[in-house]
Design an enzyme around this catalytic site. Structure first.
Site, mmCIF file in Angstrom:
data_model
loop_
_atom_site.group_PDB
_atom_site.id
_atom_site.type_symbol
_atom_site.label_atom_id
_atom_site.label_comp_id
_atom_site.label_asym_id
_atom_site.label_seq_id
_atom_site.Cartn_x
_atom_site.Cartn_y
_atom_site.Cartn_z
ATOM 1 N N ASP A 224 0.835 -1.197 0.000
ATOM 2 C CA ASP A 224 0.000 0.000 0.000
ATOM 3 C C ASP A 224 0.874 1.254 0.000
ATOM 4 O OD1 ASP A 224 -2.712 1.223 0.383
ATOM 5 O OD2 ASP A 224 -1.793 1.935 2.237
ATOM 6 N N GLU A 274 14.719 -15.528 -0.318
ATOM 7 C CA GLU A 274 15.132 -16.634 0.549
ATOM 8 C C GLU A 274 14.083 -17.740 0.593
ATOM 9 O OE1 GLU A 274 15.912 -15.237 4.450
ATOM 10 O OE2 GLU A 274 17.311 -13.675 3.811
#
Length: 559
Positions: A224, A274
């Site tokens: 956002d 990751e």
């Protein structure tokens, strides 16, 4: 020969596992949790309600579901004022409900993207409450933008910035001793103080929040106000005529689209990479140009950025072609997919936007010509889904829902409405709970009514009323998404080959696929490019030509 939904005779196969880089051509469905499905009859949608409707979304044919905020919040701005980023607001359920929702979605081959709100918190966030309690000099105040006021007694705001919701972007606090004190920055409502991203604790906290939800199994984040986290050094005044409230304009503002945001996203991308499973970031980035938007999706930053320039384009062939070309040209050098979107929870639904004269913007207060709006909306959807890249669908648009433009003032909840400036404040009209059945206190939304009233005519727009009905908007979406999966030239790639077409008509080829969109108010004649896959209206073919009605899009295959 009259043809519509000609693909019905040979249905494409059901949703199948997608290749790598799923997000490059994904169709992502936005769920506004409070307005999707209510499981407990309190009139407010919730996570269990969403979970119960996941099979509907699978059958619709989308690849992923984006959930607007469901975090613990006082709901001053419908959950975009977050008090606790690691908790579910009780109105929506709890963390176990979130876990079950994610698991069920994955079993249905749906991915889950959650909203992240890093520009600001709620004023009920523990950091902000402590900052107020501890008074001037509190280390917690450094995590926000607290400043002394101007004027002899500090009675004036620190600068001339205004809130996107209208009024000053600064609020003065009352200090613990009862005296008027410092001011704090809020680009949105006063209940939404902006974080100071220059403070290392803010970055540490959000890296931890990312890991929390990634460990829960989410497949990505919609960020956002992704363009707003970093402010210009010194928080300088804005010059000019003061027209600073436009989210999408040609001027660079000291609180939006600062280059420093990209350092944040490079750090975040390292975390995301990751995790297995191709997790993604999607930016809500209002920028002056598509070229500036492309900066957010460079290879070491985010994966997608909403194409608001496209959303704001009129139903006009020349304008649409220009935005499509600019978008594809801007994204190609950074290797990112284009994204296409027509509606969301912040703008008037496109069935209503296109029902009104061009030039009224994305916040419209009149119903307009309903039949015209729906006809154009259906055509615009097929055009959008034919373009290369990823597409976003806002809940209910597959039903052809219009905005509710006549909500009583007493039921409105949009904070911009009450501030009387900035955004027009009529976002509640696109947030009315969607109808599932022809009957019931809320047309199947729940058993206890709905938090915003639904029009009586929505019974005929419900999922139940449209399912299996040839030519309905719901079935058009279902078939469009099924064809898009089955046709290798749809979604993939980064270019289109424009074809000669009459004025007001867009025509392009992508491999063996051809899309023609008539944006005019009159029928036009074009070549019949092959076998009709799908059309948003009735298409007549005679002697190798096709007569395409006003405001209609057609898909052909030359195979």
């Amino acid at each position: 020969m009259s043809q519509q939904h000609s693909a019905l005779a040979s249905a494409p196969t059901p949703a199948q596992a997608k290749r790598g880089d799923w997000w490059r051509d994904a169709v992502i469905y936005q769920v506004y949790p409070r307005s999707f499905a209510d499981s407990n009859g309190d009139g407010m949608g919730d996570l269990e309600g969403i979970r119960s409707r996941l099979p509907y979304l699978r059958d619709l044919g989308v690849d992923a579901v984006w959930l607007s905020p469901f975090y613990a919040s006082p709901q001053a701005d419908a959950g975009y004022d977050v008090a606790d980023y690691r908790a579910v607001d009780p109105m929506f359920g709890n963390l176990l409900d979130a876990d079950a929702l994610i698991r069920d979605a994955h079993e249905l081959s749906l991915r889950i993207i959650v909203d992240l709100v890093p520009n600001h918190s709620s004023d009920q966030h523990e950091w902000f409450k402590r900052a107020l309690r501890e008074g001037p000099g509190s280390p917690l105040r450094d995590r926000y933008h607290f400043r002394p006021g101007k004027g002899e007694h500090g009675e004036l705001p620190p600068n001339n910035w205004e809130s996107i919701f209208g009024g000053p972007a600064w609020t003065r606090v009352t200090e613990p001793d009862g005296t008027p004190g410092e001011w704090y920055l809020h680009l949105f409502a006063p209940e939404q103080p902006d974080f100071n991203w220059e403070h290392p604790a803010v970055g540490d906290e959000f890296r931890s929040i990312l890991r929390f939800w990634l460990d829960m199994g989410v497949d990505g984040f919609r960020i956002d106000v992704a363009h707003g986290m970093v402010k210009a050094e010194g928080l300088p005044d804005i010059g000019g005529d003061g027209d600073q409230l436009k989210l999408l304009g040609n001027d660079v503002m000291p609180f939006f689209d600062q280059d420093g945001v990209h350092d944040i996203y490079r750090q975040w991308r390292l975390i995301l990479d990751e995790y297995a499973g191709e997790r993604i970031f999607v930016a809500e980035a209002w920028t002056p140009t598509v070229a500036r938007t492309a900066n957010y999706v460079r290879p070491d930053e985010l994966h997608q950025a909403f194409n608001f320039q496209y959303l704001g384009t009129h139903w006009d062939a020349e304008e649409l072609r220009k935005v499509v070309d600019l978008t594809l040209e801007a994204m190609r050098p950074v290797g990112a997919p284009a994204t296409w979107v027509l509606s969301n929870h912040d703008v008037t639904r496109h069935a209503t936007r296109f029902a009104n004269p061009a030039g009224l913007g994305t916040q419209i207060r009149t119903a307009g010509d309903r039949a015209l709006g729906l006809r154009r909306a259906r055509a615009a959807t097929l055009l959008m889904l034919a373009l290369p890249g990823s597409a976003y669908i806002y809940q209910g648009e597959e039903l052809g829902l219009p905005d509710v433009v006549d909500l009583p003032d007493e039921v409105r909840q949009d904070p911009a409405y009450f501030r009387g400036a900035g955004q027009d404040g009529f976002r509640d009209g696109c947030r009315v709970p969607i109808p599932w059945t022809r009957e019931g206190s809320s047309y199947g939304f729940g058993t206890g009514g709905s938090w915003l009233p639904q029009p009586a005519e929505w019974a005929d727009l419900s999922v139940e009323a449209q399912t299996g009905v040839a030519g309905s908007t719901l079935e058009l979406y279902r078939w469009a998404l099924a064809v898009r999966r089955a046709e290798p030239d749809l979604g993939a790639g980064d270019s289109v080959a424009w074809l000669r077409a009459p004025e007001g008509v867009l025509a392009f080829r992508r491999g063996e696929f051809v899309c023609v969109a008539n944006t005019t108010g009159e029928s036009v004649t074009t070549p019949a490019y092959g076998r009709v896959l799908l059309a948003s209206g009735e298409v007549a073919e005679v002697d190798g030509d096709a007569k395409i009605p006003a405001d209609t899009t057609v898909w052909w295959t030359t195979a």
